[in-house]
Design a protein around this motif. Sequence first.
Motif, PDB file in Angstrom:
ATOM      1  N   GLY A 278       0.749  -1.221  -0.173  1.00  0.00           N
ATOM      2  CA  GLY A 278      -0.162   0.124   0.042  1.00  0.00           C
ATOM      3  C   GLY A 278       0.714   1.194  -0.029  1.00  0.00           C
ATOM      4  O   GLY A 278       0.501   2.280  -0.636  1.00  0.00           O
ATOM      5  N   ALA A 279       2.011   1.211   0.726  1.00  0.00           N
ATOM      6  CA  ALA A 279       2.877   2.509   0.918  1.00  0.00           C
ATOM      7  C   ALA A 279       3.534   2.425  -0.254  1.00  0.00           C
ATOM      8  O   ALA A 279       3.783   3.886  -0.760  1.00  0.00           O
ATOM      9  CB  ALA A 279       3.771   2.367   2.032  1.00  0.00           C
ATOM     10  N   ALA A 280       3.816   1.581  -1.162  1.00  0.00           N
ATOM     11  CA  ALA A 280       4.603   1.592  -2.346  1.00  0.00           C
ATOM     12  C   ALA A 280       3.744   2.110  -3.330  1.00  0.00           C
ATOM     13  O   ALA A 280       3.946   3.160  -4.055  1.00  0.00           O
ATOM     14  CB  ALA A 280       5.131   0.290  -2.703  1.00  0.00           C
ATOM     15  N   GLN A 281       2.483   1.858  -3.480  1.00  0.00           N
ATOM     16  CA  GLN A 281       1.427   2.353  -4.227  1.00  0.00           C
ATOM     17  C   GLN A 281       1.227   3.866  -4.038  1.00  0.00           C
ATOM     18  O   GLN A 281       1.105   4.703  -5.258  1.00  0.00           O
ATOM     19  CB  GLN A 281       0.215   1.580  -4.132  1.00  0.00           C
ATOM     20  N   ALA A 282       1.188   4.250  -2.898  1.00  0.00           N
ATOM     21  CA  ALA A 282       0.977   5.891  -2.317  1.00  0.00           C
ATOM     22  C   ALA A 282       2.480   6.503  -2.898  1.00  0.00           C
ATOM     23  O   ALA A 282       2.213   7.637  -3.357  1.00  0.00           O
ATOM     24  CB  ALA A 282       0.693   5.950  -1.022  1.00  0.00           C
ATOM     25  N   LEU A 283       3.278   5.717  -2.756  1.00  0.00           N
ATOM     26  CA  LEU A 283       4.620   6.617  -3.131  1.00  0.00           C
ATOM     27  C   LEU A 283       4.709   6.780  -4.837  1.00  0.00           C
ATOM     28  O   LEU A 283       5.027   7.857  -4.969  1.00  0.00           O
ATOM     29  CB  LEU A 283       5.896   5.788  -2.613  1.00  0.00           C
ATOM     30  N   ALA A 284       4.214   5.868  -5.292  1.00  0.00           N
ATOM     31  CA  ALA A 284       4.330   6.375  -6.913  1.00  0.00           C
ATOM     32  C   ALA A 284       3.262   7.341  -7.230  1.00  0.00           C
ATOM     33  O   ALA A 284       3.378   8.024  -8.038  1.00  0.00           O
ATOM     34  CB  ALA A 284       3.755   4.716  -7.457  1.00  0.00           C
ATOM     35  N   ARG A 285       2.207   7.085  -6.766  1.00  0.00           N
ATOM     36  CA  ARG A 285       1.169   8.144  -6.694  1.00  0.00           C
ATOM     37  C   ARG A 285       1.597   9.758  -6.434  1.00  0.00           C
ATOM     38  O   ARG A 285       1.572  10.414  -7.126  1.00  0.00           O
ATOM     39  CB  ARG A 285      -0.148   8.137  -5.917  1.00  0.00           C
ATOM     40  N   GLN A 286       2.532   9.517  -5.056  1.00  0.00           N
ATOM     41  CA  GLN A 286       2.865  11.151  -4.786  1.00  0.00           C
ATOM     42  C   GLN A 286       3.989  11.588  -5.742  1.00  0.00           C
ATOM     43  O   GLN A 286       3.879  12.778  -6.155  1.00  0.00           O
ATOM     44  CB  GLN A 286       3.627  10.783  -3.398  1.00  0.00           C
ATOM     45  N   LEU A 287       4.720  10.501  -6.272  1.00  0.00           N
ATOM     46  CA  LEU A 287       5.963  10.860  -7.070  1.00  0.00           C
ATOM     47  C   LEU A 287       5.323  11.333  -8.461  1.00  0.00           C
ATOM     48  O   LEU A 287       5.765  12.242  -9.049  1.00  0.00           O
ATOM     49  CB  LEU A 287       6.940   9.687  -7.374  1.00  0.00           C
ATOM     50  N   THR A 288       4.453  10.943  -8.894  1.00  0.00           N
ATOM     51  CA  THR A 288       3.583  11.189 -10.006  1.00  0.00           C
ATOM     52  C   THR A 288       2.985  12.650 -10.127  1.00  0.00           C
ATOM     53  O   THR A 288       2.991  13.516 -10.936  1.00  0.00           O
ATOM     54  CB  THR A 288       2.500  10.011 -10.586  1.00  0.00           C
ATOM     55  N   ASP A 289       2.384  12.880  -8.650  1.00  0.00           N
ATOM     56  CA  ASP A 289       2.045  14.172  -8.491  1.00  0.00           C
ATOM     57  C   ASP A 289       2.959  15.123  -8.457  1.00  0.00           C
ATOM     58  O   ASP A 289       2.809  16.295  -8.964  1.00  0.00           O
ATOM     59  CB  ASP A 289       1.182  14.185  -7.191  1.00  0.00           C
ATOM     60  N   ASP A 290       4.062  14.763  -8.089  1.00  0.00           N
ATOM     61  CA  ASP A 290       5.431  15.812  -8.057  1.00  0.00           C
ATOM     62  C   ASP A 290       5.722  16.121  -9.382  1.00  0.00           C
ATOM     63  O   ASP A 290       5.919  17.356  -9.999  1.00  0.00           O
ATOM     64  CB  ASP A 290       6.712  15.273  -7.511  1.00  0.00           C
ATOM     65  N   ALA A 291       5.710  15.154 -10.256  1.00  0.00           N
ATOM     66  CA  ALA A 291       6.136  15.055 -11.780  1.00  0.00           C
ATOM     67  C   ALA A 291       5.297  16.268 -12.374  1.00  0.00           C
ATOM     68  O   ALA A 291       5.582  17.168 -13.063  1.00  0.00           O
ATOM     69  CB  ALA A 291       6.172  13.733 -12.271  1.00  0.00           C
ATOM     70  N   LEU A 292       3.805  15.908 -12.162  1.00  0.00           N
ATOM     71  CA  LEU A 292       2.672  16.667 -12.596  1.00  0.00           C
ATOM     72  C   LEU A 292       3.039  18.373 -12.195  1.00  0.00           C
ATOM     73  O   LEU A 292       2.796  19.250 -13.015  1.00  0.00           O
ATOM     74  CB  LEU A 292       1.369  16.251 -12.429  1.00  0.00           C
ATOM     75  N   ALA A 293       3.166  18.436 -10.930  1.00  0.00           N
ATOM     76  CA  ALA A 293       3.327  19.781 -10.735  1.00  0.00           C
ATOM     77  C   ALA A 293       4.544  20.566 -11.084  1.00  0.00           C
ATOM     78  O   ALA A 293       4.315  21.680 -11.181  1.00  0.00           O
ATOM     79  CB  ALA A 293       3.522  19.745  -8.919  1.00  0.00           C
ATOM     80  N   ALA A 294       5.666  19.903 -11.250  1.00  0.00           N
ATOM     81  CA  ALA A 294       6.723  20.450 -12.037  1.00  0.00           C
ATOM     82  C   ALA A 294       6.457  20.926 -13.371  1.00  0.00           C
ATOM     83  O   ALA A 294       7.172  21.925 -13.706  1.00  0.00           O
ATOM     84  CB  ALA A 294       7.907  19.315 -12.290  1.00  0.00           C
ATOM     85  N   LEU A 295       5.265  20.388 -13.972  1.00  0.00           N
ATOM     86  CA  LEU A 295       5.056  20.963 -15.493  1.00  0.00           C
ATOM     87  C   LEU A 295       4.077  22.145 -15.511  1.00  0.00           C
ATOM     88  O   LEU A 295       4.151  22.734 -16.415  1.00  0.00           O
ATOM     89  CB  LEU A 295       4.212  19.917 -16.102  1.00  0.00           C
TER      90      LEU A 295
END
Lengths: 317, 317
Positions: A278-295
């Motif tokens: 579960g935490a790994a899935q949440a981390l993937a989501r958070q990193l993707t949100d970081d990526a989106l925010a950077a754009l």
Amino acid sequence: MPIASEAATSLAAASLPELLVQTQTRFTPLLQDFLARHQGHDERLNAAIDYAMANGGKRVRPALAWGACLSVGGSWQAAESAALSVECIHGYSLVHDDLPCMDDDNLRRGQPTCHRQFDEATALLAGDALQALAFCALSDGLVDAPNADAARVSSSAHALIAAEQTRALAQAARDMVYGQRLDLAAEGQSITVDALSQIHRYKTGALIRAAVRLGALAGNASEAQLAALDHYADALGLAFQVHDDVLDVIGDTATLGKQSGADAAHAKATYPALLGLGAAQALARQLTDDALAALAPLGEPAEPLRTLANYLLARDH
Amino acid sequence: MPIASEAATSLAAASLPELLVQTQTRFTPLLQDFLARHQGHDERLNAAIDYAMANGGKRVRPALAWGACLSVGGSWQAAESAALSVECIHGYSLVHDDLPCMDDDNLRRGQPTCHRQFDEATALLAGDALQALAFCALSDGLVDAPNADAARVSSSAHALIAAEQTRALAQAARDMVYGQRLDLAAEGQSITVDALSQIHRYKTGALIRAAVRLGALAGNASEAQLAALDHYADALGLAFQVHDDVLDVIGDTATLGKQSGADAAHAKATYPALLGLGAAQALARQLTDDALAALAPLGEPAEPLRTLANYLLARDH
């Protein structure tokens, strides 16, 4: 039932982001032309190189190069050499990583690995050639007659871009090798999440960042745009890897095209093993949100890169 | 007896052409600085890369790059990146050629080969890293802060040269791989002298031509100068190989630093085997004369390249 099967294919294609669809359409003929132009006097080696590159996967790295170029106002054509070069490096790294003295894999995307299809020496050489071809790709676009080995480069502006691209790609190619070595050294060891992230930043993240940077350079990105895109690529690269580890736990062998649970069998550290699923899935989501925010600073032209990031996190293979 | 031993060393050094002496003096600190700057986060891989590059041989390729640059009026400094890059490619090719799936050699210049000293995976990766480092070398010289991965290239003139050099080096690296594959495929086969020359033009000649071309480009050579130097390099590369085959027959193991008669043991085609020893020696002389004749238009500044050609033909190891 050809009609049902065509419909299924269209449906699968429709779920792909437009950037990946366009990439796959454009990349195949570009690659074929490029490889044909660089063939040498040995049919077996030519065939092994074609084989390694034809077993194509999603062409995520070319898509990132093209998406980055488009996001800063560049054209598809401007980033063709970037797309080719990063995929050649990716192809070489897969062939070498699969070799018996490395991961010793028999299957890659459901097909025999290059050394299984040919032989070990030919696979080693095909990988070596593909690394060289990556740098050929970056300079081919600079001359009017790419078939003529001694054709001269005439445009300083294009040469400046190619020199920056060469620098970024060479550094990424260097870093990937260290990542692979760290990965091998970590097998069977107990490591921290930070150490695991460092491995992935080198092993897979370096080339993802290079793909984005090469494309951005091709599109004449500003310093601010380069920084934003680098942040995107860094977060996306890690998200991609965390999600890959998750898929290795929850996916099935037929969909993945490789043995699921292979990481556990190799005693490799993974995010789910270290953090829990579960935490790994949440981390993937958070990193993707970081990526989106950077754009955010790039506005509408970065939309294909956003769609791609969301797609990569939702993929099941 | 330290005094006698120093005297013997000086005498041996005195017989070397000045170009090789200067090359060896300049190259060692340049290489050490370069490798230190590009070290990664794995000590074993760093050590394997250092080992592969330290077991140095004569540094013929850096000497050719520098000699070519000087022959067209360029400076030693201008061709530093050319010298580094061609030697990195040479180093990588030796490490991979020695691997068990290729020539399976235990000794290289009297020392254990890289995979014997370390292990096969580390040697494979060291070779891969060295190919990447060759292209790092070509672009390091373009930025004010080579330690900073994201430093920007500012000079278009230098970028134009680096782009041409990248193109020539990448093509050579590609061609060498085909040469190695042709060489493996020819083992135990009966082939013609023309086929043997084709193997060598790819396997070793391509990089010798690239060394000369990269150096000449660094010195801002004209088209006519590039053509003359390419002719020189082509003839010299083949002369070098013919002489190597001759040495394999007439040399002894201690002087060569590898097993003499190794070619015959591997059932490899050689010029002495195909032509007879005397005719092979005459061919090496004729090719060297061709190389010297090609340098005529370059006048006095090409003298170091002439001396080098004569030295390489007279060498006994």
